[in-house]
Write a protein that holds these residues in place. Structure first.
Motif, mmCIF file in Angstrom:
data_model
loop_
_atom_site.group_PDB
_atom_site.id
_atom_site.type_symbol
_atom_site.label_atom_id
_atom_site.label_comp_id
_atom_site.label_asym_id
_atom_site.label_seq_id
_atom_site.Cartn_x
_atom_site.Cartn_y
_atom_site.Cartn_z
ATOM 1 N N LYS A 118 32.892 -1.958 -35.822
ATOM 2 C CA LYS A 118 33.589 -2.341 -34.761
ATOM 3 C C LYS A 118 35.051 -1.454 -35.056
ATOM 4 O O LYS A 118 35.397 -0.974 -33.919
ATOM 5 C CB LYS A 118 34.025 -3.805 -35.098
ATOM 6 N N CYS A 142 36.254 1.103 -32.023
ATOM 7 C CA CYS A 142 37.645 1.084 -31.384
ATOM 8 C C CYS A 142 38.452 2.311 -31.686
ATOM 9 O O CYS A 142 39.146 2.920 -30.738
ATOM 10 C CB CYS A 142 38.349 -0.119 -32.020
ATOM 11 N N LEU A 188 39.659 -0.304 -22.580
ATOM 12 C CA LEU A 188 38.998 -1.680 -22.678
ATOM 13 C C LEU A 188 38.589 -1.793 -24.060
ATOM 14 O O LEU A 188 38.715 -2.574 -24.884
ATOM 15 C CB LEU A 188 38.203 -1.954 -21.845
ATOM 16 N N LEU A 189 37.335 -0.726 -24.338
ATOM 17 C CA LEU A 189 36.790 -0.685 -25.728
ATOM 18 C C LEU A 189 37.567 -0.277 -26.803
ATOM 19 O O LEU A 189 37.210 -0.799 -27.824
ATOM 20 C CB LEU A 189 35.761 0.474 -25.457
ATOM 21 N N HIS A 223 40.402 -1.724 -27.744
ATOM 22 C CA HIS A 223 40.976 -3.070 -28.085
ATOM 23 C C HIS A 223 40.155 -4.099 -28.571
ATOM 24 O O HIS A 223 39.985 -5.137 -27.972
ATOM 25 C CB HIS A 223 41.966 -3.515 -27.095
ATOM 26 N N GLY A 224 39.509 -4.097 -29.913
ATOM 27 C CA GLY A 224 38.951 -4.823 -30.410
ATOM 28 C C GLY A 224 39.444 -6.282 -30.720
ATOM 29 O O GLY A 224 38.784 -7.261 -30.983
ATOM 30 N N ASP A 252 41.124 -7.806 -28.766
ATOM 31 C CA ASP A 252 41.178 -8.698 -27.239
ATOM 32 C C ASP A 252 40.327 -9.757 -27.067
ATOM 33 O O ASP A 252 38.954 -9.510 -27.448
ATOM 34 C CB ASP A 252 41.413 -7.666 -26.169
ATOM 35 N N GLU A 289 38.326 -10.915 -24.713
ATOM 36 C CA GLU A 289 37.118 -10.348 -24.055
ATOM 37 C C GLU A 289 36.562 -9.412 -24.772
ATOM 38 O O GLU A 289 35.349 -8.981 -23.983
ATOM 39 C CB GLU A 289 37.572 -9.972 -22.314
ATOM 40 N N TRP A 290 36.736 -8.793 -25.755
ATOM 41 C CA TRP A 290 35.836 -7.589 -26.159
ATOM 42 C C TRP A 290 34.624 -7.919 -26.728
ATOM 43 O O TRP A 290 33.684 -7.313 -26.487
ATOM 44 C CB TRP A 290 36.851 -6.893 -27.536
ATOM 45 N N HIS A 339 32.474 -5.630 -24.596
ATOM 46 C CA HIS A 339 32.429 -4.219 -25.295
ATOM 47 C C HIS A 339 31.088 -3.581 -24.854
ATOM 48 O O HIS A 339 30.855 -2.138 -24.682
ATOM 49 C CB HIS A 339 32.681 -4.130 -26.645
ATOM 50 N N TRP A 383 30.945 -2.142 -21.509
ATOM 51 C CA TRP A 383 31.979 -1.024 -21.270
ATOM 52 C C TRP A 383 31.583 0.209 -21.856
ATOM 53 O O TRP A 383 31.474 1.325 -21.395
ATOM 54 C CB TRP A 383 33.344 -1.302 -21.811
#
Length: 121
Positions: free
Chosen positions: A54, A58, A82-83, A85-86, A88, A90-91, A95, A98
């Protein structure tokens, strides 16, 4: 391609500013360099995902976001944003989708960018 669709793929505002400042031909040279590096960028993302690393995923997404943004590739830049921000919430759920969106769209979006700049050069 419809303007709305192009605007979802390319950062037209940034591209217009770049074209005014340095010219479409000069920007196209940067795009060709990005095109040469893109398989490595995307490969690093995929390898980190497959290794379930991870932190590296990121970190690589952050680099890719900057590189994509620097040449006006809006859609893949947004997915990389988006990807990266591990932390977050919703990740964990998002992920994989995304990353797949980046893999699926990177070459297509790059082709659109080149076509856009070649028309301006």
């Amino acid at each position: 391609m419809a303007t709305a669709e192009i605007e979802s793929i390319l950062d037209l505002n940034t591209l217009e500013q770049y074209c005014s400042a340095i010219g479409a031909g000069t920007l196209l040279k940067s795009v060709v360099l990005f095109e040469q590096l893109m398989p490595e960028y995307v490969g690093n993302l995929v390898n980190a995902k497959e290794a379930q690393d991870k932190d590296t995923l990121c970190s690589e997404a952050h680099k890719f976001k900057g590189a994509a943004g620097s040449v006006g590739l809006k859609r893949i830049q947004q997915f990389a944003q988006l990807l990266q921000h591990g932390e977050d919430a919703e990740w964990a759920e998002g992920h994989e989708a995304w990353l797949q969106a980046i893999v699926d769209n990177a070459s297509l979006d790059l082709a659109e960018l080149k076509q856009y700049l070649e028309a301006k050069a």
